[in-house]
Design a protein around this motif. Structure first.
Motif, mmCIF file in Angstrom:
data_model
loop_
_atom_site.group_PDB
_atom_site.id
_atom_site.type_symbol
_atom_site.label_atom_id
_atom_site.label_comp_id
_atom_site.label_asym_id
_atom_site.label_seq_id
_atom_site.Cartn_x
_atom_site.Cartn_y
_atom_site.Cartn_z
ATOM 1 N N THR A 20 0.836 -1.207 0.000
ATOM 2 C CA THR A 20 0.000 0.000 0.000
ATOM 3 C C THR A 20 0.864 1.248 0.000
ATOM 4 N N LEU A 21 1.873 1.286 0.858
ATOM 5 C CA LEU A 21 2.758 2.456 0.906
ATOM 6 C C LEU A 21 3.477 2.630 -0.430
ATOM 7 N N SER A 22 3.886 1.536 -1.039
ATOM 8 C CA SER A 22 4.550 1.598 -2.340
ATOM 9 C C SER A 22 3.611 2.144 -3.414
ATOM 10 N N ARG A 23 2.361 1.695 -3.406
ATOM 11 C CA ARG A 23 1.375 2.164 -4.374
ATOM 12 C C ARG A 23 1.102 3.660 -4.195
ATOM 13 N N MET A 24 0.968 4.105 -2.952
ATOM 14 C CA MET A 24 0.704 5.519 -2.695
ATOM 15 C C MET A 24 1.914 6.367 -3.075
ATOM 16 N N ARG A 25 3.100 5.850 -2.825
ATOM 17 C CA ARG A 25 4.334 6.538 -3.229
ATOM 18 C C ARG A 25 4.338 6.752 -4.741
#
Length: 125
Positions: A20-25
């Motif tokens: 999720t953090l990677s996608r938002m990044r």
């Protein structure tokens, strides 16, 4: 440009939170290709620090918790947010909490990120 320090933060979570953090990044970089990514506020209880994105000032932070990924916008109450993504917060700050299995509307999120950068660039009275 993505930072290796934030790569480490993402890699530390080999589950939905890291994804999720990677996608938002990626959405942040799509919205603002010149954004500056850093890991800040390192301490013994959080040696990797907190992922941050800035452009003319802090845009947002990305933190992982047991049950959510939280993206906090320090000037969130002043950001145009017609889709109501910035629902969590008090005072000036607003955040988006993303729980396992949830997704965020990419276009609405990009608009919030760009609005935060525009607020940073606006003349100060």
């Amino acid at each position: 440009m993505p930072s290796t320090e934030v790569d480490q933060i993402i890699a530390a979570f080999g589950d939905w939170r890291g994804e999720t953090l990677s996608r938002m990044r990626a959405l942040i970089f799509d919205a603002l290709p010149d954004v500056v990514e850093e890991a800040k506020w390192k301490k013994p209880t959080n040696p990797l620090g907190v992922a941050t994105w800035s452009l003319g000032g802090l845009i947002c932070t990305g933190e992982t918790y047991k049950d959510k990924v939280k993206l906090t916008f320090p000037k969130g109450s002043s950001i145009d947010d017609p889709e109501g993504l910035l629902a969590v917060g008090a005072g000036v700050r607003r955040a988006i909490d993303i729980r396992e299995g949830e997704t965020v509307d990419a276009e609405a999120f990009a608009a919030v990120v760009r609005a935060a950068a525009a607020l940073n660039a606006a003349p100060k009275n």
